[in-house]
Motif scaffolding. Structure first.
Motif, PDB file in Angstrom:
ATOM      1  N   ARG A   1       0.822  -1.213  -0.018  1.00 21.96           N
ATOM      2  CA  ARG A   1      -0.057   0.035   0.125  1.00 21.96           C
ATOM      3  C   ARG A   1       0.764   1.390   0.060  1.00 21.96           C
ATOM      4  NH1 ARG A   1      -4.780  -0.205   4.061  1.00 21.96           N
ATOM      5  NH2 ARG A   1      -5.057   1.878   3.211  1.00 21.96           N
ATOM      6  N   LEU A   2       2.140   1.172   0.700  1.00 22.05           N
ATOM      7  CA  LEU A   2       2.909   2.237   0.700  1.00 22.05           C
ATOM      8  C   LEU A   2       3.302   2.724  -0.625  1.00 22.05           C
ATOM      9  CD1 LEU A   2       4.572   4.129   2.942  1.00 22.05           C
ATOM     10  CD2 LEU A   2       6.440   2.599   2.339  1.00 22.05           C
ATOM     11  N   ILE A   3       3.578   1.691  -1.342  1.00 22.50           N
ATOM     12  CA  ILE A   3       4.171   1.724  -2.804  1.00 22.50           C
ATOM     13  C   ILE A   3       3.117   2.196  -3.649  1.00 22.50           C
ATOM     14  CG2 ILE A   3       5.273   0.592  -4.770  1.00 22.50           C
ATOM     15  CD1 ILE A   3       6.664  -1.348  -2.674  1.00 22.50           C
ATOM     16  N   ASP A   4       1.829   1.766  -3.523  1.00 20.39           N
ATOM     17  CA  ASP A   4       0.684   2.324  -4.325  1.00 20.39           C
ATOM     18  C   ASP A   4       0.647   3.850  -4.122  1.00 20.39           C
ATOM     19  OD1 ASP A   4      -0.041   0.051  -5.456  1.00 20.39           O
ATOM     20  OD2 ASP A   4      -1.346  -0.515  -3.791  1.00 20.39           O
ATOM     21  N   SER A   5       0.759   4.161  -2.867  1.00 21.74           N
ATOM     22  CA  SER A   5       0.614   5.725  -2.608  1.00 21.74           C
ATOM     23  C   SER A   5       1.849   6.567  -3.441  1.00 21.74           C
ATOM     24  CB  SER A   5       0.365   6.028  -1.187  1.00 21.74           C
ATOM     25  OG  SER A   5       1.605   5.730  -0.629  1.00 21.74           O
ATOM     26  N   ILE A   6       3.001   5.838  -3.378  1.00 20.08           N
ATOM     27  CA  ILE A   6       4.070   6.704  -4.110  1.00 20.08           C
ATOM     28  C   ILE A   6       3.863   6.584  -5.665  1.00 20.08           C
ATOM     29  CG2 ILE A   6       6.520   6.551  -4.518  1.00 20.08           C
ATOM     30  CD1 ILE A   6       5.906   7.068  -1.591  1.00 20.08           C
ATOM     31  N   ILE A   7       3.147   5.579  -5.954  1.00 21.27           N
ATOM     32  CA  ILE A   7       3.216   5.591  -7.656  1.00 21.27           C
ATOM     33  C   ILE A   7       1.949   6.835  -7.794  1.00 21.27           C
ATOM     34  CG2 ILE A   7       2.277   4.228  -9.526  1.00 21.27           C
ATOM     35  CD1 ILE A   7       3.466   1.740  -8.204  1.00 21.27           C
ATOM     36  N   THR A   8       0.943   6.646  -6.907  1.00 17.18           N
ATOM     37  CA  THR A   8      -0.046   7.628  -7.166  1.00 17.18           C
ATOM     38  C   THR A   8       1.057   9.421  -7.457  1.00 17.18           C
ATOM     39  OG1 THR A   8      -1.526   6.525  -6.176  1.00 17.18           O
ATOM     40  CG2 THR A   8      -2.329   8.387  -6.696  1.00 17.18           C
ATOM     41  N   LEU A   9       1.257   9.480  -6.267  1.00 17.76           N
ATOM     42  CA  LEU A   9       2.234  10.643  -6.001  1.00 17.76           C
ATOM     43  C   LEU A   9       3.264  11.028  -7.332  1.00 17.76           C
ATOM     44  CD1 LEU A   9       2.705  10.832  -2.219  1.00 17.76           C
ATOM     45  CD2 LEU A   9       1.166  12.257  -3.538  1.00 17.76           C
ATOM     46  N   ALA A  10       3.986  10.190  -7.806  1.00 19.41           N
ATOM     47  CA  ALA A  10       5.090  10.432  -8.454  1.00 19.41           C
ATOM     48  C   ALA A  10       4.763   9.849 -10.037  1.00 19.41           C
ATOM     49  CB  ALA A  10       6.191   9.550  -8.051  1.00 19.41           C
ATOM     50  N   GLY A  11       3.732   9.374 -10.089  1.00 20.83           N
ATOM     51  CA  GLY A  11       3.147   9.001 -11.491  1.00 20.83           C
ATOM     52  C   GLY A  11       3.056  10.033 -12.275  1.00 20.83           C
ATOM     53  N   HIS A  12       2.382  11.244 -12.077  1.00 20.47           N
ATOM     54  CA  HIS A  12       2.276  12.086 -12.819  1.00 20.47           C
ATOM     55  C   HIS A  12       3.541  12.870 -13.462  1.00 20.47           C
ATOM     56  CE1 HIS A  12      -0.230  15.412 -13.996  1.00 20.47           C
ATOM     57  NE2 HIS A  12       0.559  16.354 -13.943  1.00 20.47           N
ATOM     58  N   SER A  13       4.558  13.053 -12.657  1.00 20.27           N
ATOM     59  CA  SER A  13       5.504  13.687 -13.193  1.00 20.27           C
ATOM     60  C   SER A  13       6.401  12.598 -14.184  1.00 20.27           C
ATOM     61  CB  SER A  13       6.468  14.222 -12.238  1.00 20.27           C
ATOM     62  OG  SER A  13       6.879  13.325 -11.333  1.00 20.27           O
TER      63      SER A  13
ATOM     64  N   ALA B   1      14.774   9.299  -9.086  1.00 22.31           N
ATOM     65  CA  ALA B   1      14.892   8.511 -10.143  1.00 22.31           C
ATOM     66  C   ALA B   1      14.296   8.923 -11.472  1.00 22.31           C
ATOM     67  CB  ALA B   1      14.124   7.029  -9.778  1.00 22.31           C
ATOM     68  N   VAL B   2      13.069   9.512 -11.093  1.00 22.56           N
ATOM     69  CA  VAL B   2      12.478  10.164 -12.414  1.00 22.56           C
ATOM     70  C   VAL B   2      13.593  11.376 -12.864  1.00 22.56           C
ATOM     71  CG1 VAL B   2      10.700  11.575 -13.266  1.00 22.56           C
ATOM     72  CG2 VAL B   2       9.989   9.687 -11.545  1.00 22.56           C
ATOM     73  N   GLN B   3      14.080  12.157 -11.977  1.00 24.56           N
ATOM     74  CA  GLN B   3      14.886  13.157 -12.685  1.00 24.56           C
ATOM     75  C   GLN B   3      16.113  12.753 -13.172  1.00 24.56           C
ATOM     76  OE1 GLN B   3      15.265  15.607  -8.901  1.00 24.56           O
ATOM     77  NE2 GLN B   3      13.245  16.790  -9.496  1.00 24.56           N
ATOM     78  N   ALA B   4      16.510  11.478 -12.581  1.00 25.69           N
ATOM     79  CA  ALA B   4      17.712  11.240 -13.188  1.00 25.69           C
ATOM     80  C   ALA B   4      17.672  10.375 -14.815  1.00 25.69           C
ATOM     81  CB  ALA B   4      18.246   9.993 -12.395  1.00 25.69           C
ATOM     82  N   MET B   5      16.403  10.187 -15.117  1.00 21.21           N
ATOM     83  CA  MET B   5      16.137   9.662 -16.614  1.00 21.21           C
ATOM     84  C   MET B   5      15.657  10.865 -17.411  1.00 21.21           C
ATOM     85  SD  MET B   5      14.221   6.333 -15.139  1.00 21.21           S
ATOM     86  CE  MET B   5      13.609   5.902 -16.682  1.00 21.21           C
ATOM     87  N   ALA B   6      16.584  10.737 -18.441  1.00 16.68           N
ATOM     88  CA  ALA B   6      16.391  11.928 -19.452  1.00 16.68           C
ATOM     89  C   ALA B   6      15.191  11.601 -20.352  1.00 16.68           C
ATOM     90  CB  ALA B   6      17.796  11.936 -20.338  1.00 16.68           C
ATOM     91  N   SER B   7      15.064  10.415 -20.552  1.00 16.49           N
ATOM     92  CA  SER B   7      13.627   9.793 -21.457  1.00 16.49           C
ATOM     93  C   SER B   7      12.997   8.842 -21.036  1.00 16.49           C
ATOM     94  CB  SER B   7      14.327   9.770 -22.871  1.00 16.49           C
ATOM     95  OG  SER B   7      15.431   8.753 -22.683  1.00 16.49           O
TER      96      SER B   7
END
Ligand code: ADP
Length: 363
Positions: A220-232, A269-275
């Protein structure tokens, strides 16, 4: 106090020798076995005196015993049992020998004990001095850390202030074209947001709140992270995949703080990925712990930077605060856990957070 104790001991020795002598004098010569026994009774006060007063004590006590005992030998045995009398005189020599040798040994033991006590006092002093030095070093370390922190913070604040100042100068001039004015406003908004973020992170870092522990399901913790970071992530064509092992157990943590930890790692992690690419957030059981890992396909971290990424204000990003991983480290440490960084075999990094299942019971 000591004198009274010594006087008490002298009395014990004198009275014991007196009692042994009286028993000799009062017992009929026909009870020879009893005399043999009484004669050995002298050893007790002699050894006692030697133990407490050293070789001099042993010698004086055996001399005193001899003084009391010799007239008895002379009066009772000398005439009708001269051989037995000689035996008794010989025993007196043994009194003296036992008293002196026991005393010498007791003296030696006493000296050793005193040396040991002196050594242990010296050691205690050395230990105190060492503790003082450690304390001084710690204080100096803290002061230098505060100095470094202030310098970095000043630098972090000065940069956006300089940008805001530049933008304000542009806005002040009536000749500035409308488009440049809009750009200047955008810069001011961006830098204000950056300062705000810096202050929020700084407060998290400088005044960490005590965790409020409760049982949390890692899935459940991971689910909420995916919701929060999923957008960016979606914005960049990145998918965040959940990979939770069936055996990943619920664990004790502060859910808000743990969310902040995993979210910081996911955003990095998102910021480290250029594409486009994939980020995997996984949970699996560890050794009396749970391991939550964020694996990316980003640019990775240069060898020379890997030691520095947890330092406050270390950042390689234009708009970074360099406090995200410091906060991660601080929260995880407060949970009794650790953070691990690994370079992936193909590309990117994996950050793993290892937290004990129960607070206070580490693996
Ligand atoms: P910030 O994100 O504000 O820079 P952090 O403390 O979160 O501050 O990160 C410090 C630095 O660590 C980043 O600037 C970046 O260089 C590096 N870093 C953190 N996570 C990753 C990652 N997943 N991949 C590559 N570099 C990373």
């Amino acid at each position: 106090m000591r004198d009274r104790q010594a006087l008490g001991r002298v009395l014990v020795v004198a009275v014991s020798i007196g009692v042994a002598s009286a028993l000799h004098y009062l017992t009929s010569p026909s009870l020879i076995l009893w005399h043999e026994l009484f004669q050995r009774l002298y050893y007790l006060p002699i050894i006692y005196a030697a133990i407490f007063f050293g070789w001099r004590g042993g010698l004086i006590a055996s001399g005193f015993a001899a003084l009391c005992y010799i007239p008895h030998i002379f009066m009772m045995w000398q005439h009708h049992m001269p051989e037995y009398a000689m035996n008794q005189y010989a025993e007196i020599i043994v009194f003296v020998l036992v008293g002196t040798v026991t005393g010498i040994l007791a003296d030696r033991r006493r000296r050793q004990r005193m040396e040991l006590e002196a050594t242990s006092q010296q050691l205690a002093k050395v230990n105190r001095d060492l503790q003082d030095s450690f304390e001084q070093i710690r204080r100096a370390d803290r002061l230098s850390a505060i100095g470094q922190l202030s310098a970095s913070l000043a630098h972090e604040i000065r940069n956006p202030l300089a940008s805001i100042d530049g933008a304000a100068n542009l806005l002040e001039s009536p000749q500035t074209p409308e488009e440049t004015r809009r750009g200047a406003f955008a810069v001011i908004h961006k830098e204000i947001r950056r300062l705000n973020r810096l202050l929020t992170n700084l407060l998290d870092f400088a005044r960490p709140r005590q965790p409020e522990f409760q049982m949390v399901d890692p899935a459940r913790l991971i689910d909420s992270i995916i919701t929060l970071a999923g957008h960016s992530a979606e914005h960049k064509g990145i998918t965040i995949r959940k990979d939770v092992s069936d055996s990943a157990p619920p664990f004790e943590c502060d859910p808000e703080q743990m969310k902040q930890v995993i979210l910081n790692l996911a955003i990095n992690a998102v910021q480290a990925m250029a594409s486009s690419g994939e980020i995997v957030v996984s949970a699996r059981p560890g050794n009396a712990s749970v391991v939550i890992a964020v694996r990316d396909q980003g640019s990775g971290i240069d060898e020379e930077n890997i030691e520095r990424i947890f330092n406050p204000f270390f950042t390689t990003k234009d708009a970074g605060t360099g406090l995200g991983l410091s906060v991660v480290h601080q929260i995880v440490t407060q949970h009794g856990g650790t953070v691990k960084v690994d370079r992936n075999s193909d590309r990117g990094m994996t950050f793993s957070v290892i937290v004990p299942l129960r607070h206070g019971r580490q693996n």
